[in-house]
Design an enzyme around this catalytic site. Structure first.
Site: not given
Length: 680
Positions: A160, A207, A209, A304
C-alpha cells in the site's frame, strides 16, 4: 450437576453468619482450595476452584449489596454506586473469563493426504504500508521456504506504500507484487483488493514482520480437509523481540509476554465454544467463506475480530492450534504500544456498538459470551481509574462510600479476592504471572478511556493507525514525560492521599482507625502498581537496527588455512550473528571468513565480516544475493522448531512471589532515574 447443586450454592451465598463464623468459613474454603490446587493437577480441579471462586465472589456481592449501601450524603451515594459499578464490571469480566476457559481445546496435527495432488492451492498475503524493506524481505523469503508444492503456492506482496524498491525486490525474489491507487479501508482494503486478483482455495495472511516457519501450512491445512465448515485456522502471535514493558523493566524471558495469556489460555478456551478469533496474521482462511461474507470486514478498525464474528454468524467453524508457526516484532516504543492498544480498544468498542454479539442471528450462547468478553474487556479503563482514586474519598475528604466496618470488608472481601487469585493462578500461571495484568491495565487505562467512549457514541470516529516496526531506535536512555503524564498525575494523587491519611487520620486521630488503615493499604497497592508503570516510561537505549533472536545453532568456521573450527551461535538477526567459539580459541576482528550454519544435515555457507573479535565473535552479514538471503532465512528464522520449543515453558511462580517481584520493580527501579547516574 449444576442444577442439582444450585440450591446448596444459594444457601452458601446467602446464609448469614456471625463474624467469627464468617472468618472460620472463609479461612476453611481458602485453605482447602489452596491445598487442592497445589496437590492436584487436573481439569476437574480447575473447575472446582472456579466454582469455589464464583461462590465466594457471589457471597461477597450478596453481602455487599445488602449491607454496604446505606449512604447518608448525596456525594457518598454517587461515589458509592460508581465504586459498586466498577466492582460489578470486574466480577463480570472475571466470570466471563472463567466461562471462556472452562475446557480448553488442545488441537494437534491432522495429517495431510499422502497424495499431494489432493492438497489445495494456497495464496500467501503479506500486506505492508510503511515498514522498511529489511523487515518485509525476511518475511517474503521465509514464506518462499514453506513446505508446500510450488505449483499450489502463490506469494503476494501487497504494498500500500507503492514503493519502487519493494516492486524490484518482489521481482528479484520471484513473488507477485500488488498495489492499488488508493488506500481506502487500510489493511482490510489492501487484503480485499488482493482477494479480487488471486484465486487460491485458501489464503494465509502474515503481517509483514511475522516470519512464518517452513511447517506453517503442514500444521494448519489438515484441519480444513477434516472439517469442511472450517473457515479460519489461527496460530499464536509469537514475538522474538521484547515489548517496551519487557525491555524497560528488563524482564524479557523472565515474565510471560502480555499476549501469551490470550494465545496460551483464552484462544484455546474460545475454541471449545467455536469462537476462536481471527487475529489478522499467522492464520489461514477459506476463500469461499470470505467471499460468502463479502471479504475482510471494513466497518471497524479491528477488521480481524469483526471478520471472525461475521463468519460465525454465517455458521462457519473457527479453529485455533496453540503451536507458534510464525514469529514477529513486538511494538518498539511505549508510545507505539499505547497507540496500538488504543486502536484495538476503539475497534472492539465499534464492533460492540454496530454488530453487538448479544443481538442478531447466527450465534450460539457460548459464541455470544466469548465475543462479548473480548469486547467488554476493553472497557476496563473506567473501573480501573475508579479503583485508583476511590480510597482518597475517605482519606482526604472523609466520605464513606463503603458503608460498613473495616473488619466486615476484610472478612467478606478477602476470601473473594484470595479465591480469585487461586483460581486465576491455576488457569493462567503458565502464561501470566499474578498481578502483572494490573500493570498493563493501569498503564493503558487513561489512554483508552476517551477512544472507547467516543466509539460507543460515534463508531465511525477515528482512523486506522499502522503500528510501525523496525524503525524505532533510541540513541540514549530517556524518560518519556508526555506518555507518563497520566501515571504521574495518578501517582501524585495517591501519594497525597497516603500522606494526608497518615497525618490527618492516624497522627491527629481523625476518623475511624480501622477504616483508615484499610484505605491506606489500598493506596499503597495503587502506588506499587503506578510506580512500576512509571518506570516503564523510562525508555532504554536501543542501537541495534534489527532485533536479535537468542538461539543456539550449530555452526562451523572455515579458516583460510584450511582448518575447520566448530562453534555455536548465541543469537542471530537478519544482519548478523553472535558466535561462541570453543574454549581457548579466539579470532581477531576485521577479517572476512566463511561460516557454515546447520539445520540438521543441511548446511549453508556464507561470508561474514568479524566486527568483534575474541572468544565470542560479532559477525556482520555483507551484501547477499536474494538466493543467499533465502538460504540464510531457511536455516534461521523459518526453522520449524524455532518458536514451538519455547512456547508454554515460562518460569512459574505463586502469587506471593509474583507480588514480591512486582514490589521489587516498584521500589528499586528508582535507581535508574537517579540524576547522579551517568546515562550512556
Amino acid at each position: 450437576m449444576l442444577a442439582a447443586v444450585l440450591p446448596f450454592l444459594f444457601l452458601i451465598i446467602a446464609i448469614p453468619l456471625e463474624e467469627n463464623d464468617q472468618i472460620a468459613f472463609g479461612i476453611a474454603i481458602c485453605l482447602v482450595s489452596l491445598i487442592v490446587g497445589r496437590v492436584f493437577n487436573s481439569r476437574l480441579i480447575v473447575i472446582i476452584l472456579i466454582l469455589s471462586s464464583v461462590t465466594m465472589t457471589a457471597r461477597y456481592f450478596y453481602w455487599r449489596v445488602t449491607s454496604t449501601l446505606g449512604f447518608t450524603q448525596p456525594i457518598e451515594y454517587v461515589l458509592g454506586f460508581l465504586l459498586l459499578s466498577a466492582e460489578i464490571y470486574g466480577v463480570t469480566i472475571m466470570s466471563l473469563g472463567y466461562f471462556q476457559s472452562i475446557w480448553p481445546v488442545k488441537r494437534t496435527l491432522v495429517k495431510l493426504p499422502d497424495n499431494e495432488a489432493l492438497w489445495p492451492t494456497v495464496d500467501i498475503f503479506i500486506p505492508t504500508y510503511n515498514e522498511p524493506l529489511s523487515i518485509v524481505s525476511t518475511t517474503i523469503l521465509a514464506a518462499q521456504s514453506i513446505d508446500w508444492p510450488l505449483n499450489k503456492l502463490n506469494i503476494y506482496l501487497l504494498d500500500d506504500g507503492n514503493r519502487e524498491s519493494f516492486k524490484k525486490f518482489a521481482q528479484d525474489a520471484g513473488v507477485h507484487y500488488l498495489t492499488r491507487t488508493e488506500n481506502t479501508h487500510a489493511k482490510a482494503g489492501n487484503l480485499n483488493a488482493a482477494l479480487k486478483r488471486s484465486k487460491g482455495d485458501y489464503v494465509a495472511i502474515f503481517d509483514c514482520d511475522h516470519i512464518p516457519t517452513r511447517s506453517f501450512l503442514q500444521m494448519t491445512m489438515g484441519w480444513f480437509l477434516k472439517d469442511h465448515k472450517l473457515a479460519v485456522m489461527q496460530t499464536p502471535h509469537y514475538f522474538f523481540s521484547p515489548d517496551p514493558i519487557e525491555r524497560n523493566l528488563k524482564v524479557h524471558g523472565h515474565i510471560p509476554n502480555e499476549g501469551e495469556l490470550f494465545y496460551g489460555v483464552v484462544q484455546e478456551g474460545n475454541d471449545y465454544w467455536n469462537a476462536s478469533f481471527f487475529c489478522g496474521s499467522c492464520a489461514v482462511l477459506k476463500r469461499s467463506a470470505l467471499n460468502d461474507i463479502g471479504g475482510i470486514a471494513v466497518e471497524t478498525v479491528t477488521e480481524d475480530a469483526h471478520t471472525a464474528l461475521k463468519l460465525s454468524r454465517k455458521g462457519y467453524n473457527l479453529g485455533y492450534i496453540s503451536v507458534p508457526q510464525a514469529a514477529g516484532l513486538a511494538t518498539e516504543s511505549l508510545n507505539a504500544h499505547v497507540n496500538q492498544r488504543i486502536r484495538w480498544a476503539r475497534g472492539m468498542a465499534q464492533i460492540f456498538r454496530i454488530d453487538n454479539p448479544f443481538f442478531g442471528r447466527g450465534l450460539k450462547l457460548g459464541q455470544r459470551l466469548c465475543y462479548a468478553t473480548a469486547m467488554l474487556g476493553f472497557f476496563y479503563s473506567v473501573p480501573r481509574l475508579i479503583f485508583l482514586i476511590a480510597p482518597m474519598a475517605y482519606l482526604i475528604f472523609g466520605w464513606e462510600i463503603y458503608q460498613t466496618s473495616a473488619m466486615s470488608v476484610f472478612i467478606y472481601a478477602l476470601p473473594h479476592l484470595f479465591m480469585a487469585q487461586v483460581a486465576g493462578h491455576k488457569i493462567q500461571n503458565q502464561f501470566r504471572h499474578s498481578f502483572w495484568g494490573e500493570i498493563y491495565d493501569t498503564l493503558l487505562a487513561p489512554y483508552l478511556l476517551l477512544p472507547v467512549l467516543v466509539a460507543m457514541i460515534n463508531p465511525k470516529a477515528g482512523n486506522f493507525g499502522v503500528t510501525r516496526k523496525g524503525v524505532t531506535r533510541f540513541e540514549k536512555n530517556h524518560f518519556d514525560f508526555p506518555i507518563a503524564a497520566p501515571t504521574l498525575a495518578l501517582l501524585g494523587f495517591n501519594l497525597i492521599g497516603l500522606g494526608f491519611g497518615i497525618f490527618h487520620n492516624v497522627y491527629l486521630e481523625h476518623g475511624n482507625l480501622q477504616t483508615t488503615f484499610l484505605n491506606l493499604f489500598w493506596v499503597i497497592f495503587n502506588i506499587v502498581i503506578l510506580l512500576t508503570c512509571l518506570y516503564i516510561a523510562y525508555e532504554s537505549k536501543e542501537l541495534r537496527s534489527t532485533p536479535r533472536v537468542e538461539m543456539e545453532l550449530p555452526a562451523a568456521i572455515y579458516l583460510p588455512n584450511g582448518k575447520t573450527l566448530y562453534a555455536s551461535t548465541r543469537d542471530f538477526s537478519s544482519k548478523g550473528f553472535s558466535l561462541q567459539l570453543p574454549p581457548g580459541y579466539e579470532l581477531k576482528a576485521g577479517k572476512t571468513i566463511e561460516i557454515g550454519i546447520f539445520r540438521g544435515v543441511e548446511e549453508i555457507r556464507l561470508p561474514f565480516e568479524v566486527k568483534t573479535g575474541g572468544n565470542i565473535l560479532g559477525l556482520q552479514i555483507g551484501d547477499l544475493s536474494v538466493q543467499d538471503q533465502r538460504k540464510l532465512v531457511e536455516v534461521t528464522f523459518s526453522r520449524a522448531d524455532n518458536w514451538a520449543q519455547n512456547w508454554g515453558i515460562n518460569r512459574q511462580v505463586n502469587p506471593l512471589t509474583s507480588f514480591k517481584e512486582l514490589m521489587g520493580h516498584a521500589l528499586l527501579n528508582h535507581r535508574r532515574l537517579s540524576p547522579s547516574k551517568k546515562l550512556k
